[in-house]
Design a protein around this motif. Structure first.
Motif, short mmCIF file in Angstrom:
data_model
loop_
_atom_site.label_atom_id
_atom_site.label_comp_id
_atom_site.label_asym_id
_atom_site.label_seq_id
_atom_site.Cartn_x
_atom_site.Cartn_y
_atom_site.Cartn_z
N PHE A 148 -25.26 -47.12 -12.19
CA PHE A 148 -25.48 -47.94 -11.58
C PHE A 148 -23.58 -48.02 -10.60
O PHE A 148 -22.64 -47.47 -11.27
N PRO A 149 -23.53 -49.22 -9.83
CA PRO A 149 -22.34 -49.08 -9.00
C PRO A 149 -20.96 -49.69 -10.01
O PRO A 149 -21.69 -50.10 -10.88
N GLN A 168 -22.59 -55.86 -13.66
CA GLN A 168 -22.23 -56.44 -14.51
C GLN A 168 -24.04 -57.35 -15.30
O GLN A 168 -23.93 -57.64 -16.07
N GLY A 169 -24.45 -56.54 -14.75
CA GLY A 169 -26.56 -57.21 -15.04
C GLY A 169 -26.21 -58.46 -14.94
O GLY A 169 -27.10 -59.15 -14.76
N ASP A 170 -25.89 -58.99 -14.03
CA ASP A 170 -26.07 -60.95 -12.75
C ASP A 170 -26.24 -60.77 -11.73
O ASP A 170 -25.92 -61.95 -11.10
N GLU A 171 -26.84 -59.63 -11.39
CA GLU A 171 -27.40 -60.26 -10.27
C GLU A 171 -29.03 -60.07 -9.70
O GLU A 171 -29.39 -58.81 -10.39
N GLU A 172 -29.92 -60.18 -8.58
CA GLU A 172 -31.45 -60.37 -8.50
C GLU A 172 -30.90 -58.85 -8.54
O GLU A 172 -30.91 -58.14 -7.62
N GLY A 173 -32.61 -58.49 -9.29
CA GLY A 173 -32.98 -57.12 -9.30
C GLY A 173 -31.80 -55.73 -9.50
O GLY A 173 -30.68 -56.76 -10.44
N PRO A 189 -29.25 -53.32 -8.22
CA PRO A 189 -28.53 -52.31 -7.60
C PRO A 189 -28.94 -50.74 -7.26
O PRO A 189 -29.03 -50.30 -8.25
N TRP A 190 -29.08 -50.17 -5.33
CA TRP A 190 -29.62 -48.83 -5.43
C TRP A 190 -28.88 -48.13 -4.63
O TRP A 190 -28.78 -47.56 -3.95
N THR A 191 -27.86 -48.83 -5.02
CA THR A 191 -26.56 -47.86 -4.33
C THR A 191 -25.44 -47.25 -4.90
O THR A 191 -24.40 -46.02 -4.28
N ALA A 192 -25.47 -46.74 -6.10
CA ALA A 192 -24.92 -45.92 -7.21
C ALA A 192 -25.45 -44.29 -6.68
O ALA A 192 -26.87 -43.91 -6.14
N THR A 193 -25.31 -42.92 -7.90
CA THR A 193 -25.16 -41.80 -7.31
C THR A 193 -26.37 -41.21 -7.20
O THR A 193 -27.18 -40.61 -6.42
N THR A 194 -27.27 -42.15 -8.55
CA THR A 194 -28.52 -41.16 -8.44
C THR A 194 -29.38 -40.82 -7.12
O THR A 194 -30.08 -40.59 -7.23
N TRP A 195 -28.77 -42.56 -7.30
CA TRP A 195 -30.28 -43.07 -5.61
C TRP A 195 -29.37 -42.56 -4.17
O TRP A 195 -31.00 -42.16 -4.52
N SER A 196 -28.71 -42.32 -4.58
CA SER A 196 -27.84 -42.04 -2.89
C SER A 196 -28.30 -40.82 -3.01
O SER A 196 -29.24 -40.16 -2.26
N LEU A 197 -28.34 -40.34 -4.39
CA LEU A 197 -28.67 -38.48 -3.89
C LEU A 197 -30.01 -38.41 -3.86
O LEU A 197 -30.79 -36.95 -2.97
N SER A 198 -31.22 -38.88 -4.56
CA SER A 198 -32.17 -39.09 -4.63
C SER A 198 -32.94 -38.79 -2.55
O SER A 198 -33.88 -38.53 -2.67
N SER A 199 -32.23 -40.86 -2.77
CA SER A 199 -32.49 -40.50 -1.00
C SER A 199 -32.29 -39.44 -0.58
O SER A 199 -33.40 -39.11 0.35
N LEU A 200 -31.22 -39.27 -0.05
CA LEU A 200 -31.02 -38.16 0.51
C LEU A 200 -31.44 -36.43 0.31
O LEU A 200 -32.25 -36.36 1.44
N ARG A 201 -31.73 -36.22 -0.37
CA ARG A 201 -32.90 -34.98 -1.48
C ARG A 201 -34.93 -35.41 -0.51
O ARG A 201 -34.94 -34.01 0.21
N ASP A 202 -35.18 -36.56 -0.65
CA ASP A 202 -35.68 -37.28 -0.59
C ASP A 202 -36.89 -36.99 1.37
O ASP A 202 -37.58 -36.87 1.78
N HIS A 246 -38.55 -53.57 -4.12
CA HIS A 246 -37.80 -53.52 -5.70
C HIS A 246 -36.68 -54.38 -5.05
O HIS A 246 -36.04 -54.38 -4.06
N PRO A 247 -35.92 -55.67 -5.97
CA PRO A 247 -35.06 -56.80 -5.03
C PRO A 247 -33.87 -55.87 -5.95
O PRO A 247 -33.60 -54.82 -7.24
N GLY A 248 -32.70 -56.13 -5.27
CA GLY A 248 -31.19 -55.65 -5.22
C GLY A 248 -30.25 -54.84 -4.01
O GLY A 248 -30.88 -54.69 -2.95
N ARG A 249 -28.75 -55.00 -4.54
CA ARG A 249 -28.44 -54.64 -3.78
C ARG A 249 -28.64 -53.22 -2.87
O ARG A 249 -28.86 -52.22 -3.92
#
Length: 322
Positions: free
Chosen positions: A64-65, A69-74, A76-89, A286-289
């Motif tokens: 998570f970024p 705080q867990g108070d937004e829709e969906g 967030p897809w911006t943190a390290t694990t998601w970013s690395l996975s995107s670059l790898r894919d 999937h909703p989210g930042r």
């Protein structure tokens, strides 16, 4: 494939274009490799690389970024694990991220109990992405690989809610676990990835999904849920017939075998979603930042989904499976 459809697919970001060239257009290897190299300097890949923090992370967090705080829709897809996975894919050369693995080892901790990044944590989906990303970046993640052997459930798959006491596997968790295991096996063979225990765990997980024909409850035969037949890109953590078939295609090619006949129901769902012009619609994301959008809004023809759908059907039809 109709020439106009192929032209449309090729008119895309290098992250997608090189895959279209390799898997649908039959381009020579030097052509698609040249396009793949552009991921580091153009489009989605270059934009995401520019957003990396000096400490090796993205958005200041592991999953998570920072400050979430867990108070937004969906989610967030911006943190390290998601970013690395995107670059790898997207096919980024791991050499472009030289030093990142070491920075993450020094600076990144999981939000769960402050565990070290490359040791993984207790969520099998998170561990699957970490396993694949670690293998990609040259990290020794054999401990995470063994974790999957040790935490497979009695019915053959995995469930991220095992920590809360679940003893039944999840379609979502099992598919994500399989994708991580296959990537690890492919990236590290013959050195470490091809152990008998890991192969057995992967095949048991595949059997869990195959017994259910990728779509149905084993107990009643009912559809597991509307999400299984709704397609959206990016796939994120979500299960769908298309996401699962893309995995089984990769696994079959890796193992040197043809498509399992039990995939037929899921293939029918994917084929049925293809529009007369050969495209697939974005049906829901999937909703989210996000840092930036990489595909079209719901209701519009998606190049990514059209690529995955066409590739799966070409593989199935090319094998002469009925």
């Amino acid at each position: 494939m109709a020439p106009e459809l192929l032209t449309w697919l090729l008119d895309s970001d290098p992250a997608l274009r090189w895959q279209v060239e390799r898997d649908l257009a039959g381009a020579p290897e030097d052509v698609w490799r040249a396009t793949r190299a552009r991921v580091a300097t153009e489009g989605f890949g270059a934009r995401l690389l520019a957003l990396q923090d000096p400490d090796g992370q993205w958005a200041g967090g592991a999953f998570f970024p920072a400050g979430y705080q867990g108070d937004e829709e969906g989610q967030p897809w911006t943190a390290t694990t998601w970013s690395l996975s995107s670059l790898r894919d997207w096919g980024l050369d791991a050499a472009v991220l030289a030093g990142t693995a070491e920075k993450l080892a020094a600076n990144s901790r999981w939000e769960y109990e402050d565990l070290p990044y490359w040791d993984g944590e207790v969520d099998c989906c998170i561990n699957s992405w970490t396993l694949a990303n670690g293998a990609w970046l040259g990290v020794d993640v054999s401990g995470i690989a063994q974790w999957f052997v040790d935490h497979r459930l009695p019915d053959g798959g995995w469930n991220c809610e095992w920590v809360e006491g679940s003893t039944r596997s999840s379609f979502h968790s099992t598919l994500n676990s399989l994708k991580g295991l296959l990537y690890y096996e492919t990236a590290t063979e013959p050195a470490t990835g091809g152990s008998d225990d890991l192969r057995a765990a992967r095949r048991e997980g595949e059997e869990y999904l195959l017994e259910r024909r990728l779509l149905h409850r084993l107990s009643t035969g009912e559809l597991i849920g509307p999400w299984a037949t709704r397609f959206g890109y990016p796939f994120r953590w979500g299960y769908s017939a298309l996401n699962a078939l893309d995995y089984f295609r990769a696994a079959a090619l890796h193992d040197g075998v043809g498509p399992d006949p039990r995939l037929a129901d899921a293939v029918g769902v994917v084929r049925g979603a293809r529009r007369p012009d050969g495209t697939w619609l974005q049906e829901g994301r999937h909703p989210g930042r996000v840092w930036f959008e990489v595909d079209v809004p719901p209701g519009e023809p998606s190049r990514w989904l059209t690529f995955y759908g066409t590739r799966v059907l070409d593989w199935w039809d090319g094998a002469g499976t009925v």
